[in-house]
Design an enzyme around this catalytic site. Structure first.
Site, short mmCIF file in Angstrom:
data_model
loop_
_atom_site.label_atom_id
_atom_site.label_comp_id
_atom_site.label_asym_id
_atom_site.label_seq_id
_atom_site.Cartn_x
_atom_site.Cartn_y
_atom_site.Cartn_z
N LYS A 1 47.95 15.27 -20.20
CA LYS A 1 47.58 16.54 -20.11
C LYS A 1 48.29 16.82 -21.05
CE LYS A 1 45.72 20.86 -17.24
NZ LYS A 1 45.89 21.44 -16.04
N GLU B 1 39.64 22.77 -11.00
CA GLU B 1 40.93 23.33 -12.05
C GLU B 1 41.76 24.54 -11.94
OE1 GLU B 1 41.18 21.56 -15.61
OE2 GLU B 1 39.84 20.70 -16.31
N SER B 2 42.49 24.10 -10.93
CA SER B 2 43.86 25.43 -10.89
C SER B 2 43.27 26.66 -9.40
CB SER B 2 43.86 26.25 -12.37
OG SER B 2 44.46 26.14 -13.21
N LYS C 1 53.78 18.32 -12.86
CA LYS C 1 53.92 19.38 -13.67
C LYS C 1 55.50 19.91 -13.42
CE LYS C 1 51.45 23.13 -12.88
NZ LYS C 1 50.45 23.96 -13.47
N GLU D 1 48.68 16.80 -9.99
CA GLU D 1 49.48 17.43 -11.47
C GLU D 1 51.15 16.61 -11.02
OE1 GLU D 1 47.80 18.70 -14.55
OE2 GLU D 1 48.80 20.74 -13.60
N GLU E 1 37.42 20.85 -20.72
CA GLU E 1 37.66 22.07 -19.82
C GLU E 1 37.18 23.27 -20.33
OE1 GLU E 1 41.41 22.82 -18.22
OE2 GLU E 1 41.82 24.20 -19.90
N ASN F 1 37.75 25.41 -15.83
CA ASN F 1 39.46 26.40 -15.28
C ASN F 1 39.41 27.54 -14.58
OD1 ASN F 1 42.30 26.74 -15.28
ND2 ASN F 1 42.76 25.84 -17.13
#
Length: 261
Positions: free
Chosen positions: A117, A217-218, A57, A55, A166, A187
């Site tokens: 995103k 994710e994350s 970001k 990503e 998601e 997530n």
């Protein structure tokens, strides 16, 4: 909850955009583009070993400023050189300091698929994503019910776009499945208190059939984290902060993969 705040701001942003460029114009442009894409985002993450969506970001509500110095095209190029399978680009401008221009320029600079995103609350954003050059979009179950997600997926299919749907919990996974999502992402960040638990992905993976691609994710920070997800038959991971804060992204991605060298 921060997600509701971001969604409200997004609705205002989209209405302003519609005033400048009406839906019918964006839709016409998007539908005039090639829809026979072969869904490259899905192809990229559907492979024998775990795939990496890296990503780009600049900031986030939970972490604040992540990269004050933000050479986003260079970062995307480093991801591709390091072996990323796809790139996630934040385009939400207010809370993540993202930009549509980041996606356009990154797409021109790399050959791997790019996912937009953002916080999609209107089909306008899906048509717009196509015109920006995205190969995929993010659809968030906490913002969209099953019927709306299904409608959004139909738009995506018409345009040749993939959709990462998601979820955060059991109920949202069920909603994604009911909408017939082909890619489900979980997530690991609790949107109420911002705590992270990668066990969330491991637990929810069991609810998703093997023929549906599953993305964690994350929160992934170490090779051990990745290995746990690999053992849980997770198809891919979306990693942002860990890579964004690393001065040597190739070395970090190699380390995360668990490959020596």
């Amino acid at each position: 909850m921060i997600l509701d705040t971001i969604a409200a701001a997004t609705r205002v942003r989209i209405e302003l955009k519609k005033a400048e460029v009406p839906l019918e114009k964006v839709k016409k442009t998007a539908l005039s583009m090639n829809a026979e894409t072969g869904f490259p985002f899905e192809t990229a993450i559907n492979k024998p070993d775990i795939s990496f969506i890296c990503e780009v970001k600049k900031a986030s509500p939970s972490k604040g400023m992540i990269a004050a110095d933000f050479p986003y095209i260079q970062i995307a190029g480093e991801y591709e050189t390091a072996g990323a399978d796809a790139i996630s680009v934040l385009t939400e401008p207010e809370y993540f300091l993202g930009s549509d221009d980041y996606l356009v320029q990154i797409k021109e600079a790399v050959s791997i698929p790019v996912i937009r995103k953002d916080f999609i609350v209107d089909s306008y954003q899906i048509y717009e994503a196509k015109t920006l050059g995205a190969s995929a979009v993010l659809l968030i179950c906490a913002l969209l019910n099953s019927r709306t997600i299904r409608d959004c997926l139909a738009v995506c299919d018409e345009l040749g776009l993939s959709a990462l749907v998601e979820a955060h919990d059991d109920r949202e996974v069920e909603s994604a499945l009911a909408a017939q999502a082909r890619i489900i992402g979980v997530n690991n960040r609790n949107l109420k208190d911002f705590t992270v638990d990668i066990g969330n992905s491991i637990r929810l993976r069991k609810l998703v059939p093997d023929n549906i691609l599953f993305i964690a994710e994350s929160g992934m920070k170490t090779a051990s984290d990745i290995e746990m997800l690999r053992q849980a038959k997770v198809n891919g991971v979306l990693i942002g902060e860990t890579l964004m804060r690393s001065p040597d992204k190739k070395a970090m991605l190699t380390e995360l993969r668990g490959i020596a060298g």
